[in-house]
Design a protein around this motif. Structure first.
Motif, PDB file in Angstrom:
ATOM      1  N   ARG A  68       0.862  -1.187   0.000  1.00  0.00           N
ATOM      2  CA  ARG A  68       0.000   0.000   0.000  1.00  0.00           C
ATOM      3  C   ARG A  68       0.898   1.237   0.000  1.00  0.00           C
ATOM      4  NH1 ARG A  68      -5.266   1.678   1.765  1.00  0.00           N
ATOM      5  NH2 ARG A  68      -5.209   3.740   2.726  1.00  0.00           N
ATOM      6  N   ILE A  69       0.592   2.157  -0.917  1.00  0.00           N
ATOM      7  CA  ILE A  69       1.374   3.387  -1.047  1.00  0.00           C
ATOM      8  C   ILE A  69       0.405   4.555  -1.025  1.00  0.00           C
ATOM      9  CG2 ILE A  69       2.921   4.697  -2.562  1.00  0.00           C
ATOM     10  CD1 ILE A  69       3.756   1.872  -3.717  1.00  0.00           C
ATOM     11  N   GLU A  70       0.731   5.567  -0.216  1.00  0.00           N
ATOM     12  CA  GLU A  70      -0.113   6.759  -0.133  1.00  0.00           C
ATOM     13  C   GLU A  70       0.582   7.927  -0.811  1.00  0.00           C
ATOM     14  OE1 GLU A  70      -1.387   7.389   3.895  1.00  0.00           O
ATOM     15  OE2 GLU A  70      -2.229   5.359   4.027  1.00  0.00           O
ATOM     16  N   VAL A  71      -0.213   8.658  -1.615  1.00  0.00           N
ATOM     17  CA  VAL A  71       0.291   9.750  -2.445  1.00  0.00           C
ATOM     18  C   VAL A  71      -0.685  10.912  -2.340  1.00  0.00           C
ATOM     19  CG1 VAL A  71       0.960  10.348  -4.814  1.00  0.00           C
ATOM     20  CG2 VAL A  71       1.164   8.005  -4.054  1.00  0.00           C
ATOM     21  N   ARG A  72      -0.205  12.113  -2.555  1.00  0.00           N
ATOM     22  CA  ARG A  72      -1.058  13.298  -2.650  1.00  0.00           C
ATOM     23  C   ARG A  72      -1.315  13.604  -4.115  1.00  0.00           C
ATOM     24  NH1 ARG A  72      -4.000  15.135   0.583  1.00  0.00           N
ATOM     25  NH2 ARG A  72      -3.512  15.770   2.651  1.00  0.00           N
ATOM     26  N   GLN A  73      -2.526  13.990  -4.437  1.00  0.00           N
ATOM     27  CA  GLN A  73      -2.854  14.378  -5.808  1.00  0.00           C
ATOM     28  C   GLN A  73      -1.894  15.474  -6.264  1.00  0.00           C
ATOM     29  OE1 GLN A  73      -6.893  15.695  -6.278  1.00  0.00           O
ATOM     30  NE2 GLN A  73      -6.680  16.004  -8.478  1.00  0.00           N
ATOM     31  N   GLY A  74      -1.347  15.309  -7.464  1.00  0.00           N
ATOM     32  CA  GLY A  74      -0.385  16.259  -8.006  1.00  0.00           C
ATOM     33  C   GLY A  74       1.057  15.858  -7.749  1.00  0.00           C
ATOM     34  N   GLU A  75       1.279  14.868  -6.893  1.00  0.00           N
ATOM     35  CA  GLU A  75       2.635  14.436  -6.557  1.00  0.00           C
ATOM     36  C   GLU A  75       3.223  13.549  -7.656  1.00  0.00           C
ATOM     37  OE1 GLU A  75       4.980  12.407  -2.769  1.00  0.00           O
ATOM     38  OE2 GLU A  75       2.791  12.338  -2.806  1.00  0.00           O
ATOM     39  N   THR A  76       4.502  13.783  -7.934  1.00  0.00           N
ATOM     40  CA  THR A  76       5.248  12.938  -8.868  1.00  0.00           C
ATOM     41  C   THR A  76       6.167  12.054  -8.046  1.00  0.00           C
ATOM     42  OG1 THR A  76       5.180  14.597 -10.616  1.00  0.00           O
ATOM     43  CG2 THR A  76       6.890  12.908 -10.782  1.00  0.00           C
ATOM     44  N   LEU A  77       6.028  10.747  -8.225  1.00  0.00           N
ATOM     45  CA  LEU A  77       6.846   9.781  -7.487  1.00  0.00           C
ATOM     46  C   LEU A  77       7.829   9.098  -8.416  1.00  0.00           C
ATOM     47  CD1 LEU A  77       4.519   7.709  -5.119  1.00  0.00           C
ATOM     48  CD2 LEU A  77       5.996   9.606  -4.554  1.00  0.00           C
ATOM     49  N   ARG A  78       8.967   8.773  -7.870  1.00  0.00           N
ATOM     50  CA  ARG A  78       9.945   7.917  -8.548  1.00  0.00           C
ATOM     51  C   ARG A  78       9.877   6.578  -7.828  1.00  0.00           C
ATOM     52  NH1 ARG A  78      15.560   7.081  -7.089  1.00  0.00           N
ATOM     53  NH2 ARG A  78      16.534   5.916  -8.773  1.00  0.00           N
ATOM     54  N   PHE A  79       9.361   5.567  -8.522  1.00  0.00           N
ATOM     55  CA  PHE A  79       9.310   4.215  -7.969  1.00  0.00           C
ATOM     56  C   PHE A  79      10.613   3.510  -8.326  1.00  0.00           C
ATOM     57  CE2 PHE A  79       4.785   5.137  -8.563  1.00  0.00           C
ATOM     58  CZ  PHE A  79       4.262   4.742  -7.341  1.00  0.00           C
ATOM     59  N   VAL A  80      11.270   2.965  -7.331  1.00  0.00           N
ATOM     60  CA  VAL A  80      12.454   2.136  -7.538  1.00  0.00           C
ATOM     61  C   VAL A  80      11.987   0.719  -7.231  1.00  0.00           C
ATOM     62  CG1 VAL A  80      14.812   1.644  -6.812  1.00  0.00           C
ATOM     63  CG2 VAL A  80      13.977   4.023  -6.872  1.00  0.00           C
ATOM     64  N   ILE A  81      11.919  -0.113  -8.257  1.00  0.00           N
ATOM     65  CA  ILE A  81      11.328  -1.445  -8.125  1.00  0.00           C
ATOM     66  C   ILE A  81      12.430  -2.490  -8.143  1.00  0.00           C
ATOM     67  CG2 ILE A  81       9.658  -3.042  -9.117  1.00  0.00           C
ATOM     68  CD1 ILE A  81       9.200   0.189 -10.509  1.00  0.00           C
ATOM     69  N   ARG A  82      12.556  -3.218  -7.041  1.00  0.00           N
ATOM     70  CA  ARG A  82      13.629  -4.214  -6.888  1.00  0.00           C
ATOM     71  C   ARG A  82      13.050  -5.627  -6.920  1.00  0.00           C
ATOM     72  NH1 ARG A  82      17.933  -1.204  -5.843  1.00  0.00           N
ATOM     73  NH2 ARG A  82      17.721   0.641  -4.566  1.00  0.00           N
ATOM     74  N   ASN A  83      13.548  -6.411  -7.853  1.00  0.00           N
ATOM     75  CA  ASN A  83      13.133  -7.813  -7.944  1.00  0.00           C
ATOM     76  C   ASN A  83      14.103  -8.631  -7.099  1.00  0.00           C
ATOM     77  OD1 ASN A  83      12.546 -10.462  -8.569  1.00  0.00           O
ATOM     78  ND2 ASN A  83      12.386 -10.117 -10.764  1.00  0.00           N
ATOM     79  N   ARG A  84      13.624  -9.077  -5.945  1.00  0.00           N
ATOM     80  CA  ARG A  84      14.445  -9.865  -5.028  1.00  0.00           C
ATOM     81  C   ARG A  84      14.292 -11.360  -5.281  1.00  0.00           C
ATOM     82  NH1 ARG A  84      12.365  -5.602  -1.221  1.00  0.00           N
ATOM     83  NH2 ARG A  84      14.111  -4.146  -1.049  1.00  0.00           N
ATOM     84  N   GLY A  85      13.529 -11.698  -6.306  1.00  0.00           N
ATOM     85  CA  GLY A  85      13.246 -13.096  -6.602  1.00  0.00           C
ATOM     86  C   GLY A  85      14.201 -13.710  -7.601  1.00  0.00           C
ATOM     87  N   GLN A  86      13.845 -14.928  -8.007  1.00  0.00           N
ATOM     88  CA  GLN A  86      14.641 -15.700  -8.961  1.00  0.00           C
ATOM     89  C   GLN A  86      13.989 -15.771 -10.343  1.00  0.00           C
ATOM     90  OE1 GLN A  86      17.745 -16.937  -8.037  1.00  0.00           O
ATOM     91  NE2 GLN A  86      17.273 -15.662  -6.259  1.00  0.00           N
ATOM     92  N   VAL A  87      12.791 -15.180 -10.481  1.00  0.00           N
ATOM     93  CA  VAL A  87      12.088 -15.168 -11.764  1.00  0.00           C
ATOM     94  C   VAL A  87      11.714 -13.728 -12.123  1.00  0.00           C
ATOM     95  CG1 VAL A  87      11.152 -17.500 -11.445  1.00  0.00           C
ATOM     96  CG2 VAL A  87       9.795 -15.529 -10.743  1.00  0.00           C
TER      97      VAL A  87
END
Length: 168
Positions: A68-87
């Motif tokens: 769950r991620i909370e954001v304010r309307q108008g906000e620009t987010l940089r998502f850093v997505i890390r795959n900790r898995g094997q697939v």
């Protein structure tokens, strides 16, 4: 995406000699120009406008952290997505309806390639990035749409709180 638009994209991908599949190849390379198309959940953002980064982990337990991620309307987010898995895993932002439709299509055509600014395909042990502007309030979802992952519960929620207006 509507089913007709997804089908059209599928046909383009199937006939393109440069189309890539959902294998283990490198999906980290993005085209230089990002198409900014307004979606119900926002629009592609400018990295310089991002004032906050959110790290999202994903693993072979078919879960995102945080879910769950909370954001304010108008906000620009940089998502850093890390795959900790094997697939291979992916992070795709959308409405529940659009994610449901896309997941059903991915189940039928698991090698279908798609590449939009609101999605990141991340090979095992790698990191991806999405910059997104949430210019509409509401509750939206993110998911891994690789066949079987969505169905196993690899989903999360983004809550975009309405912007507050100051009176003068």
């Amino acid at each position: 995406m509507r089913a007709s638009k997804l089908l059209a994209l599928l046909l383009i991908a199937a006939t393109s000699t440069s189309a890539r599949a959902h294998g283990e190849q490198d999906h980290a390379k993005k085209p230089a120009a990002v198409v900014k198309e307004q979606k119900p959940w926002g629009i592609a953002g400018d990295r310089r406008a991002a004032r906050r980064s959110v790290e999202v982990g994903m693993g072979d337990n078919m879960r995102f952290t945080p879910a769950r991620i909370e954001v304010r309307q108008g906000e620009t987010l940089r998502f850093v997505i890390r795959n900790r898995g094997q697939v291979m895993h992916e992070f795709v932002i959308g409405t529940k309806q659009e994610l449901d439709e896309h997941a059903a299509l991915m189940a039928k055509f698991p090698d279908m390639e798609h590449d939009e600014p609101y999605m990141a395909h991340v090979p095992p042990g790698q990191t991806g990035e999405i910059v997104w502007t949430f210019n509409r309030a509401g509750e939206f979802d993110f998911a891994c749409l690789i066949a079987g992952h969505y169905q196993a519960g690899m989903v999360g929620t983004i809550v975009v709180a309405p912007a507050t207006h100051r009176s003068q």
